[in-house]
Scaffold this motif. Structure first.
Motif, PDB file in Angstrom:
ATOM      1  N   ASP A   8       4.709   0.875 -10.610  1.00  0.00           N
ATOM      2  CA  ASP A   8       3.548   0.577 -11.445  1.00  0.00           C
ATOM      3  C   ASP A   8       3.336  -0.925 -11.289  1.00  0.00           C
ATOM      4  O   ASP A   8       4.091  -1.707 -11.843  1.00  0.00           O
ATOM      5  N   THR A   9       2.372  -1.303 -10.472  1.00  0.00           N
ATOM      6  CA  THR A   9       2.223  -2.721 -10.180  1.00  0.00           C
ATOM      7  C   THR A   9       0.799  -3.194 -10.392  1.00  0.00           C
ATOM      8  O   THR A   9      -0.161  -2.449 -10.220  1.00  0.00           O
ATOM      9  N   ALA A  10       0.703  -4.445 -10.767  1.00  0.00           N
ATOM     10  CA  ALA A  10      -0.598  -5.096 -10.943  1.00  0.00           C
ATOM     11  C   ALA A  10      -0.853  -6.096  -9.830  1.00  0.00           C
ATOM     12  O   ALA A  10      -1.843  -6.797  -9.846  1.00  0.00           O
ATOM     13  N   GLY A  11       0.044  -6.196  -8.886  1.00  0.00           N
ATOM     14  CA  GLY A  11      -0.132  -7.150  -7.802  1.00  0.00           C
ATOM     15  C   GLY A  11       1.133  -7.358  -7.021  1.00  0.00           C
ATOM     16  O   GLY A  11       2.086  -6.618  -7.166  1.00  0.00           O
ATOM     17  N   ALA A  12       1.125  -8.388  -6.215  1.00  0.00           N
ATOM     18  CA  ALA A  12       2.234  -8.711  -5.311  1.00  0.00           C
ATOM     19  C   ALA A  12       2.413  -7.539  -4.342  1.00  0.00           C
ATOM     20  O   ALA A  12       1.492  -6.772  -4.111  1.00  0.00           O
ATOM     21  N   ARG A  13       3.575  -7.376  -3.795  1.00  0.00           N
ATOM     22  CA  ARG A  13       3.839  -6.312  -2.820  1.00  0.00           C
ATOM     23  C   ARG A  13       4.864  -5.305  -3.336  1.00  0.00           C
ATOM     24  O   ARG A  13       5.428  -4.537  -2.572  1.00  0.00           O
ATOM     25  N   VAL A  14       5.108  -5.307  -4.618  1.00  0.00           N
ATOM     26  CA  VAL A  14       6.170  -4.487  -5.187  1.00  0.00           C
ATOM     27  C   VAL A  14       5.928  -2.996  -4.952  1.00  0.00           C
ATOM     28  O   VAL A  14       6.848  -2.252  -4.611  1.00  0.00           O
ATOM     29  N   GLY A  15       4.695  -2.544  -5.078  1.00  0.00           N
ATOM     30  CA  GLY A  15       4.392  -1.138  -4.825  1.00  0.00           C
ATOM     31  C   GLY A  15       4.677  -0.740  -3.387  1.00  0.00           C
ATOM     32  O   GLY A  15       5.246   0.317  -3.113  1.00  0.00           O
ATOM     33  N   GLU A  16       4.287  -1.592  -2.457  1.00  0.00           N
ATOM     34  CA  GLU A  16       4.540  -1.359  -1.034  1.00  0.00           C
ATOM     35  C   GLU A  16       6.041  -1.317  -0.750  1.00  0.00           C
ATOM     36  O   GLU A  16       6.527  -0.465   0.008  1.00  0.00           O
ATOM     37  N   LEU A  17       6.784  -2.224  -1.374  1.00  0.00           N
ATOM     38  CA  LEU A  17       8.233  -2.274  -1.167  1.00  0.00           C
ATOM     39  C   LEU A  17       8.926  -1.074  -1.795  1.00  0.00           C
ATOM     40  O   LEU A  17       9.881  -0.532  -1.226  1.00  0.00           O
ATOM     41  N   ALA A  18       8.453  -0.636  -2.955  1.00  0.00           N
ATOM     42  CA  ALA A  18       9.002   0.574  -3.575  1.00  0.00           C
ATOM     43  C   ALA A  18       8.791   1.771  -2.659  1.00  0.00           C
ATOM     44  O   ALA A  18       9.661   2.632  -2.528  1.00  0.00           O
ATOM     45  N   SER A  19       7.642   1.815  -1.976  1.00  0.00           N
ATOM     46  CA  SER A  19       7.367   2.901  -1.029  1.00  0.00           C
ATOM     47  C   SER A  19       8.334   2.873   0.148  1.00  0.00           C
ATOM     48  O   SER A  19       8.756   3.921   0.646  1.00  0.00           O
ATOM     49  N   GLU A  20       8.676   1.669   0.620  1.00  0.00           N
ATOM     50  CA  GLU A  20       9.678   1.554   1.690  1.00  0.00           C
ATOM     51  C   GLU A  20      10.977   2.226   1.277  1.00  0.00           C
ATOM     52  O   GLU A  20      11.539   3.019   2.025  1.00  0.00           O
ATOM     53  N   LEU A  21      11.443   1.874   0.073  1.00  0.00           N
ATOM     54  CA  LEU A  21      12.700   2.459  -0.411  1.00  0.00           C
ATOM     55  C   LEU A  21      12.562   3.958  -0.632  1.00  0.00           C
ATOM     56  O   LEU A  21      13.472   4.721  -0.302  1.00  0.00           O
TER      57      LEU A  21
END
Length: 151
Positions: A8-21
């Motif tokens: 659950d992200t409002a920015g940065a690349r955290v959502g993309e990185l969570a998808s990697e994991l």
């Protein structure tokens, strides 16, 4: 085991990185550790500081372990993607280790589980701008400044 990762992200690349994991871990963990009677849900949240969202670990009586990791969008927008991955990886392992120290699950050997997670995450390929392939710096002891430094 039923293992899942959401974001659950409002920015940065955290959502993309969570998808990697998610891609690297979910099927591997659910396959190898399917015999363990627990559901583990990991949530990565990158939200504005004004939301006041805090990280937490919660275990319910019906064998559901929730690890909710909250970071601020203001801090993470200032980081390169490689830095975000490094810091999120450290948080992930810290919270998972804490949770597994507090709760024992029959059939789950903690050290092997953590080592498998590290192995699967380190095998995530990254395409470099020059067409070559490197592997992610998930769960490394030091920052790897040679991978994806785009903001």
């Amino acid at each position: 085991m039923d293992f899942s990762i959401v974001s659950d992200t409002a920015g940065a690349r955290v959502g993309e990185l969570a998808s990697e994991l998610r891609k690297a871990l979910e099927s591997n963990i659910n396959s190898k550790y399917g015999h363990v009677d627990v559901s583990i849900g990991i949530a990565f949240r990158c939200l504005p500081e004004s939301y006041g969202r805090k990280s937490f670990i919660r275990f319910t009586k019906d064998n559901y372990l929730t690890i909710d990791i909250a970071v601020t969008v203001e801090e993470y927008e200032e980081m390169y993607k490689a830095e975000q991955r490094y810091h999120l990886g450290n948080l992930f392992l810290e919270y998972l280790n804490t949770a597994l120290q507090k709760h024992n699950f029959e059939g789950l050997e903690k050290e092997m589980f953590i080592n498998d997670i590290k192995m699967w995450a380190r095998e995530i390929p990254l395409r470099m701008d020059n067409g070559s392939t490197k592997f992610c710096n998930w769960f490394k002891e030091e920052m790897d400044w040679t991978v994806d430094l785009d903001k």
